[in-house]
Design a protein around this motif. Sequence first.
Motif, PDB file in Angstrom:
ATOM      1  N   ARG B  27     -26.555  37.801  54.973  1.00  0.00           N
ATOM      2  CA  ARG B  27     -25.390  36.930  55.117  1.00  0.00           C
ATOM      3  C   ARG B  27     -24.247  37.383  54.209  1.00  0.00           C
ATOM      4  O   ARG B  27     -23.082  37.434  54.610  1.00  0.00           O
ATOM      5  CB  ARG B  27     -25.796  35.477  54.820  1.00  0.00           C
ATOM      6  N   LEU B  28     -24.586  37.771  52.979  1.00  0.00           N
ATOM      7  CA  LEU B  28     -23.557  38.232  52.045  1.00  0.00           C
ATOM      8  C   LEU B  28     -22.844  39.464  52.606  1.00  0.00           C
ATOM      9  O   LEU B  28     -21.611  39.557  52.551  1.00  0.00           O
ATOM     10  CB  LEU B  28     -24.174  38.551  50.682  1.00  0.00           C
ATOM     11  N   CYS B  29     -23.612  40.394  53.168  1.00  0.00           N
ATOM     12  CA  CYS B  29     -22.997  41.579  53.754  1.00  0.00           C
ATOM     13  C   CYS B  29     -22.053  41.195  54.887  1.00  0.00           C
ATOM     14  O   CYS B  29     -20.916  41.661  54.963  1.00  0.00           O
ATOM     15  CB  CYS B  29     -24.064  42.519  54.308  1.00  0.00           C
ATOM     16  N   GLU B  30     -22.545  40.335  55.761  1.00  0.00           N
ATOM     17  CA  GLU B  30     -21.748  39.947  56.924  1.00  0.00           C
ATOM     18  C   GLU B  30     -20.459  39.232  56.539  1.00  0.00           C
ATOM     19  O   GLU B  30     -19.449  39.324  57.221  1.00  0.00           O
ATOM     20  CB  GLU B  30     -22.555  39.006  57.821  1.00  0.00           C
ATOM     21  N   MET B  31     -20.543  38.459  55.445  1.00  0.00           N
ATOM     22  CA  MET B  31     -19.370  37.695  55.035  1.00  0.00           C
ATOM     23  C   MET B  31     -18.299  38.601  54.426  1.00  0.00           C
ATOM     24  O   MET B  31     -17.205  38.140  54.117  1.00  0.00           O
ATOM     25  CB  MET B  31     -19.754  36.602  54.035  1.00  0.00           C
ATOM     26  N   GLY B  32     -18.642  39.852  54.204  1.00  0.00           N
ATOM     27  CA  GLY B  32     -17.622  40.801  53.760  1.00  0.00           C
ATOM     28  C   GLY B  32     -17.817  41.359  52.366  1.00  0.00           C
ATOM     29  O   GLY B  32     -16.920  42.013  51.839  1.00  0.00           O
ATOM     30  N   VAL B  34     -18.743  44.035  51.045  1.00  0.00           N
ATOM     31  CA  VAL B  34     -19.060  45.442  51.247  1.00  0.00           C
ATOM     32  C   VAL B  34     -18.266  46.249  50.228  1.00  0.00           C
ATOM     33  O   VAL B  34     -17.271  45.763  49.668  1.00  0.00           O
ATOM     34  CB  VAL B  34     -18.706  45.905  52.683  1.00  0.00           C
ATOM     35  N   ALA B  37     -14.373  45.912  48.811  1.00  0.00           N
ATOM     36  CA  ALA B  37     -13.677  44.665  49.121  1.00  0.00           C
ATOM     37  C   ALA B  37     -13.156  44.026  47.833  1.00  0.00           C
ATOM     38  O   ALA B  37     -13.881  43.951  46.845  1.00  0.00           O
ATOM     39  CB  ALA B  37     -14.609  43.712  49.842  1.00  0.00           C
ATOM     40  N   THR B  56     -11.236  39.138  49.949  1.00  0.00           N
ATOM     41  CA  THR B  56     -10.214  39.628  50.863  1.00  0.00           C
ATOM     42  C   THR B  56      -9.226  38.508  51.210  1.00  0.00           C
ATOM     43  O   THR B  56      -8.337  38.233  50.430  1.00  0.00           O
ATOM     44  CB  THR B  56     -10.850  40.218  52.141  1.00  0.00           C
TER      45      THR B  56
END
Lengths: 757, 80
Positions: B27-32, B34, B37, B56
């Motif tokens: 979930r953390l990856c998907e939320m951005g 990466v 960021a 972001t």
Amino acid sequence: MTSARVHSQGTPAEPVVPRRIRVVVVGNPNAGKSTIFNRLTGLSQKVANYPGVTVEKKTGHRKIRELDMEFIDLPGTYSLAAHSPDEMVAVDLLLGHAEGEPPPDLVLQVVDASNLERNLYLLSQVLDLGVPVVVALNMIDIAQARGISIDAEKISSALGASVVPVEGHRGLGFSQLEAVLHDVAARTRVSGFGGPASGPRSLKLHDELHEKVEVLTREVSPLFERAEGRKLHSFEVLRAVIDRGGHAEGRIVKALGQPWLEHFEAVRRAVAGPMELPALEAKVRYGWVRERLVGCVTRTAVRRTTPSERIDRLLTHKVLGFVVFGGVMLLVFQSIFAWAKPLMEGLDGLFQALGAVVEASMSEGALRSLLVDGVIAGVGMIVVFLPQILILFLFIGLLEDCGYMARAAFLMDRIMQKCGLSGKSFIPMLSGFACAVPGIIATRVIEDRRDRLATILVTPLMSCSARLPVYAIFIGTFIPDRSIFVGMGLQGLTLFALYVLGIVTAVMVAWLLRRTLLKGAKAPFVMELPSYKVPALRGVMYRLYERAVAFLLRAGTTILAMAVVVWALAYFPHRGEIAVRHTLERDRVAREVPEGEARLAALAAVSQSEAGDFLRESFFGQAGRAVEPFFRPLGWDWKISMAVLASFPAREVVISTLGIIYNLGQDVDERSNALRDSLKSAVRETDDPVAPGVPVYDVPVALSILVFFALCCQCGATVATIKRESNSWRWAIFAFSYMTALAYVASLILYQVGSRL
Amino acid sequence: MVTLKDLQPGDHARVLRCRGTGAIFQRLCEMGFVAGAPVRLVRFAPLGDPLEVELTDYHLSLRKSEAGMIEVERDIRSGP
């Protein structure tokens, strides 16, 4: 997998007339998806449940020129990586695997223009499915206010999907959106698109990964088809490989056996190297998104403090944050408690009047009793909850829409974590103090299935407003009105203790559930804190309307059935000899008592005695005697046992039942002195096995009854609502059973200890 | 090694990488979260947990335990 078309275009049942174009609406939470869905479909919406999950299926249709379009609204999601059956609904629907759902012709993705990168992450996954996509670029005004300007045309060609700027809450851009939807749909129809296929548009995450997934798909799909009757889409296999422990993997392993777990693990090891696959996916997709956005988006360089951030300085402040939160909760609580009251009393009066009219216009008999005491009283019992539900949902709708709900969860999370829940459980549980029914419905804000179920299961332990009259009468009658501390009376303290008992039990049960039946990894509390905005009244009203209809229709039907059953138990066998005896008695009164007040009083007493006899002789009365040995250890006689049995459909019924048992007629309430006197002077019958001739109620018995009512699930509406919200009878029965067992044990301990002191 | 939960309110940083496994990590990856960021710690909740960050273009809240999975590098423009 190149030309694989997973679904045949036609099913045998396909009509000759052009079928509806199916448009699935997807988007991140807070992207304004519902607003756009509402604008497009208006009042044509229908709400149903998908089988086996707690996700609502919302559909609506609209004719755009000659094309009849059906819109299917999916719950907001950040990604198609599904970790629960509920999240899998979106993937299944998009791939056309959902039971009874043809594949979509078109996807409408709603995107928040002020937060493009994260919104387009989902788009990059949706594009992988190969279904034509139209993007509604929503909240373009907010983006502009933040100094972000977006070139919609450039972005359309960069993404390979039509992009239409809209302002959902003001209804701007919709004619353009409809025109684009129409064109894309018409083109799709001509080219004969018949379902998702993994086309050349799929984004390459990693060469080796895709090669392996293709090999794996060829291998696993036929096996899966043999087991489950359908092929696997390569996207499902991709998800199974990437989402370790996710739902796609789980489903394949469940169908084909444990060895597949190891196969997927082997692919992961071979491909990922040092980087975990989810991180790889995020890196590639976000990289793709950023690349697409170059030249399409320009920003003013200066970062300004937004109004939202200024508001948050107050609302999440260490002290003032809690002051405001307390104030808001007090307002909500007060409104469902107090404001709803006149409306509820009004509705109650209306149903009573209706009952009286029917009663007067029919002759006495089983049918009249069924209509008046069964149907009208039963339905009335449910409909009176409507004002509370509407008021609570008006508040929840407004708080959610303006963005405060997320802040409330942010403030309360630390506390709620202690019992294994999250901040999002706070408001549903608080609502439970007014009524468990709206509280349980309010758990829809909790995405995690286990958290949501745990919250649903403990919310009925909060002392709801229907318990209050029961508390009032037993405390007022049996607990001495003594001051024990400055301004604190023993009665008030007892009431307070009952509320605390409910809360403490709820916390313990939630804690236990999260460690046993609902065991599982802690749900992520990665929660967006959306910018504050003025709530869209239209949308809030839509939701209110939906809630009202759903509540009345569905909880109503179950309740109605229960009400009729309960009525029958309390009415039959209705032996004629009781009626004959009382008719003779009436004749005697008419002969012997002079006309006037005295005769009316005497006749009323006869009617009350008749009602009492009927009830005592009814199946319920017999059941009361039958279960009396079971309740004896709690200090109850058969009359209390029976009144408690009768109050399982709705706990406040205990008062009117006691009224009938003690021959006071039905119209007693908690303020009734007659009932209090009857309770005080009630003595055990001569055949009572415990202590014949001794007063029935003493303090231990009263406390045992109070604790039973505090913990027991005596509410048909709650059971029906749990069934509906969890989409399974299993949880409804579980809630009922554990609460009843808990109530019994607690009362038993209290009485056995209390009566020996 | 600095993680997101080690920042002070107001600190700007860049995500280096996200560590861990399982649904929360994903979930953390998907939320951005990466690499690269931009992220800013806005505040801790009044009771110390969870915390609010700006990632972001948007604000989100996450628990300290989750923030501890995200390695960051402080920007020079914010203090140590």
